[in-house]
Design a protein around this motif. Structure first.
Motif, PDB file in Angstrom:
ATOM      1  N   LEU A  30      22.763   1.638  -4.385  1.00 59.23           N
ATOM      2  CA  LEU A  30      21.899   2.449  -5.241  1.00 59.23           C
ATOM      3  C   LEU A  30      21.276   3.557  -4.404  1.00 59.23           C
ATOM      4  N   ASP A  31      21.482   4.799  -4.812  1.00 60.79           N
ATOM      5  CA  ASP A  31      20.957   5.932  -4.060  1.00 60.79           C
ATOM      6  C   ASP A  31      19.427   5.894  -4.042  1.00 60.79           C
ATOM      7  N   GLY A  32      18.860   6.319  -2.901  1.00 56.19           N
ATOM      8  CA  GLY A  32      17.417   6.283  -2.738  1.00 56.19           C
ATOM      9  C   GLY A  32      16.654   7.102  -3.766  1.00 56.19           C
ATOM     10  N   LEU A  33      17.259   8.188  -4.252  1.00 55.70           N
ATOM     11  CA  LEU A  33      16.603   8.986  -5.292  1.00 55.70           C
ATOM     12  C   LEU A  33      16.432   8.172  -6.574  1.00 55.70           C
ATOM     13  N   GLU A  34      17.434   7.366  -6.891  1.00 55.25           N
ATOM     14  CA  GLU A  34      17.339   6.497  -8.069  1.00 55.25           C
ATOM     15  C   GLU A  34      16.294   5.400  -7.850  1.00 55.25           C
ATOM     16  N   VAL A  35      16.214   4.923  -6.603  1.00 56.39           N
ATOM     17  CA  VAL A  35      15.194   3.920  -6.282  1.00 56.39           C
ATOM     18  C   VAL A  35      13.798   4.520  -6.477  1.00 56.39           C
ATOM     19  N   CYS A  36      13.627   5.754  -6.004  1.00 58.07           N
ATOM     20  CA  CYS A  36      12.351   6.451  -6.163  1.00 58.07           C
ATOM     21  C   CYS A  36      11.993   6.574  -7.642  1.00 58.07           C
ATOM     22  N   LYS A  37      12.968   6.947  -8.442  1.00 64.61           N
ATOM     23  CA  LYS A  37      12.740   7.105  -9.877  1.00 64.61           C
ATOM     24  C   LYS A  37      12.346   5.772 -10.516  1.00 64.61           C
ATOM     25  N   GLU A  38      12.996   4.692 -10.107  1.00 58.12           N
ATOM     26  CA  GLU A  38      12.698   3.363 -10.652  1.00 58.12           C
ATOM     27  C   GLU A  38      11.279   2.924 -10.271  1.00 58.12           C
ATOM     28  N   ILE A  39      10.890   3.187  -9.019  1.00 63.76           N
ATOM     29  CA  ILE A  39       9.552   2.806  -8.579  1.00 63.76           C
ATOM     30  C   ILE A  39       8.499   3.504  -9.426  1.00 63.76           C
ATOM     31  N   ARG A  40       8.735   4.793  -9.688  1.00 63.50           N
ATOM     32  CA  ARG A  40       7.751   5.592 -10.415  1.00 63.50           C
ATOM     33  C   ARG A  40       7.622   5.203 -11.891  1.00 63.50           C
ATOM     34  N   LYS A  41       8.569   4.481 -12.423  1.00 63.27           N
ATOM     35  CA  LYS A  41       8.466   4.050 -13.816  1.00 63.27           C
ATOM     36  C   LYS A  41       7.296   3.095 -14.019  1.00 63.27           C
ATOM     37  N   ASN A  42       6.968   2.321 -12.961  1.00 65.26           N
ATOM     38  CA  ASN A  42       5.956   1.268 -13.108  1.00 65.26           C
ATOM     39  C   ASN A  42       4.822   1.331 -12.098  1.00 65.26           C
ATOM     40  N   SER A  43       4.885   2.276 -11.155  1.00 62.51           N
ATOM     41  CA  SER A  43       3.901   2.235 -10.074  1.00 62.51           C
ATOM     42  C   SER A  43       3.512   3.633  -9.596  1.00 62.51           C
ATOM     43  N   THR A  44       2.262   3.732  -9.114  1.00 62.04           N
ATOM     44  CA  THR A  44       1.775   4.979  -8.512  1.00 62.04           C
ATOM     45  C   THR A  44       1.686   4.845  -6.994  1.00 62.04           C
ATOM     46  N   ILE A  45       2.306   3.816  -6.434  1.00 61.72           N
ATOM     47  CA  ILE A  45       2.249   3.585  -4.990  1.00 61.72           C
ATOM     48  C   ILE A  45       2.771   4.806  -4.236  1.00 61.72           C
ATOM     49  N   PRO A  46       2.118   5.204  -3.125  1.00 58.81           N
ATOM     50  CA  PRO A  46       2.623   6.334  -2.335  1.00 58.81           C
ATOM     51  C   PRO A  46       4.015   6.057  -1.787  1.00 58.81           C
ATOM     52  N   ILE A  47       4.882   7.059  -1.855  1.00 60.67           N
ATOM     53  CA  ILE A  47       6.265   6.930  -1.381  1.00 60.67           C
ATOM     54  C   ILE A  47       6.545   8.022  -0.354  1.00 60.67           C
ATOM     55  N   ILE A  48       6.984   7.612   0.838  1.00 65.11           N
ATOM     56  CA  ILE A  48       7.442   8.555   1.855  1.00 65.11           C
ATOM     57  C   ILE A  48       8.961   8.438   1.946  1.00 65.11           C
ATOM     58  N   ILE A  49       9.663   9.529   1.681  1.00 63.82           N
ATOM     59  CA  ILE A  49      11.111   9.545   1.858  1.00 63.82           C
ATOM     60  C   ILE A  49      11.409   9.770   3.330  1.00 63.82           C
ATOM     61  N   SER A  50      12.231   8.899   3.911  1.00 60.33           N
ATOM     62  CA  SER A  50      12.631   8.988   5.313  1.00 60.33           C
ATOM     63  C   SER A  50      14.151   9.085   5.326  1.00 60.33           C
ATOM     64  N   SER A  51      14.675  10.324   5.513  1.00 61.16           N
ATOM     65  CA  SER A  51      16.110  10.496   5.294  1.00 61.16           C
ATOM     66  C   SER A  51      16.772  11.439   6.293  1.00 61.16           C
ATOM     67  N   ALA A  52      18.036  11.129   6.593  1.00 64.22           N
ATOM     68  CA  ALA A  52      18.850  12.010   7.434  1.00 64.22           C
ATOM     69  C   ALA A  52      19.513  13.105   6.607  1.00 64.22           C
ATOM     70  N   ASP A 103       0.813  -1.215   0.000  1.00 67.52           N
ATOM     71  CA  ASP A 103       0.000   0.000   0.000  1.00 67.52           C
ATOM     72  C   ASP A 103       0.847   1.266   0.000  1.00 67.52           C
ATOM     73  N   LEU A 104       2.113   1.148   0.426  1.00 70.39           N
ATOM     74  CA  LEU A 104       2.963   2.333   0.564  1.00 70.39           C
ATOM     75  C   LEU A 104       4.409   1.905   0.741  1.00 70.39           C
ATOM     76  N   VAL A 105       5.339   2.801   0.357  1.00 66.81           N
ATOM     77  CA  VAL A 105       6.770   2.545   0.533  1.00 66.81           C
ATOM     78  C   VAL A 105       7.372   3.637   1.411  1.00 66.81           C
ATOM     79  N   ILE A 106       8.144   3.220   2.412  1.00 64.07           N
ATOM     80  CA  ILE A 106       8.966   4.145   3.197  1.00 64.07           C
ATOM     81  C   ILE A 106      10.397   3.946   2.709  1.00 64.07           C
ATOM     82  N   LEU A 107      11.008   4.988   2.180  1.00 67.97           N
ATOM     83  CA  LEU A 107      12.275   4.858   1.476  1.00 67.97           C
ATOM     84  C   LEU A 107      13.357   5.766   2.056  1.00 67.97           C
ATOM     85  N   ASP A 108      14.451   5.157   2.470  1.00 67.38           N
ATOM     86  CA  ASP A 108      15.628   5.917   2.892  1.00 67.38           C
ATOM     87  C   ASP A 108      16.389   6.352   1.641  1.00 67.38           C
ATOM     88  N   LEU A 109      17.175   7.429   1.747  1.00 63.47           N
ATOM     89  CA  LEU A 109      17.938   7.875   0.584  1.00 63.47           C
ATOM     90  C   LEU A 109      19.347   7.318   0.547  1.00 63.47           C
TER      91      LEU A 109
END
Length: 224
Positions: free
Chosen positions: A58-80, A47-53
């Motif tokens: 693989l940097d979390g920003l690239e992971v975010c970009k990859e997820i968005r290529k195929n999915s509209t799942i909500p993404i919360i970035i959780s980063s220091a 239902d949702l992804v919590i993603l560290d950067l």
């Protein structure tokens, strides 16, 4: 139960957040490898992804970009990482929210619930667009193919009840006792008369109905 994927390489933080969220009936799957996280998204429903950067390999920003290529799942970035550029890029790449660490798990829970609720509302609205008959509770009307039906109070109550119970077999007695405008002394025949009027306003042929189907010995079933 909500089902969440957390891609986080801080094991201690992941354990704290998982324990907290699971106390609110949220299932959390945690991985510390971004490639494994992407693979799980392809194989399972979340239902949702919590993603560290800051992740290994693989940097979390690239992971975010990859997820968005195929999915509209909500993404919360959780980063220091508190750099404004990272935050801007995260939103540009499709993130829905950005939470700088450290943060209170209560706030994370609130944001999770908000994003999932918004997603469900959008999905519900999209489903309604494909329906011929839509109830507008606020205005006390039912639209048929985007046009308001001219219904009596009794017709509105019965059609509203049938729509809400879509797919289920409804007895005439159930309609009598659950529609406020129908007297408890009403007969099954009076329900049939009202159903007939509703069908007429929908342009239905009772012998070959599209929406309101008679069920022999029981009552009616609404399908759209």
């Amino acid at each position: 139960m909500k089902n969440i994927l957390m891609i986080e390489d801080n094991v201690e933080l992941a354990e704290i957040l998982t324990e907290y969220l699971e106390s609110f009936d949220i299932k959390v799957t945690t991985v510390d490898d971004p490639y494994i996280g992407l693979s799980k998204l392809n194989l399972e429903n979340f239902d949702l992804v919590i993603l560290d950067l800051t992740l290994p390999g693989l940097d979390g920003l690239e992971v975010c970009k990859e997820i968005r290529k195929n999915s509209t799942i909500p993404i919360i970035i959780s980063s220091a990482r508190h750099d404004l550029t990272d935050k801007i890029n995260a939103f540009d790449f499709g993130a829905d929210d950005y939470m700088p660490k450290p943060y209170d798990p209560q706030e994370l829970l609130a944001r999770i619930n908000n994003l999932i609720r918004r997603k469900n509302d959008i999905k519900q609205n999209e489903n309604l667009k494909n329906k011929d008959l839509i109830i507008n509770e606020f205005e006390h009307i039912i639209t048929f193919k985007s046009k308001p039906l001219n219904l009596t109070v009794a017709e509105y109550d019965i059609l509203r009840y049938l729509i809400k119970k879509e797919g289920g077999a409804i007895t005439r007695e159930e309609l009598i006792y659950n529609c406020d405008s129908i007297s408890e002394n009403s007969t099954n025949k009076s329900i049939d008369v009202i159903i007939g009027r509703i069908r007429s306003k929908l342009g239905e042929d009772s012998k070959d109905p599209k929406y309101i189907h008679a069920i022999r010995g029981i009552g009616y079933k609404f399908i759209q």
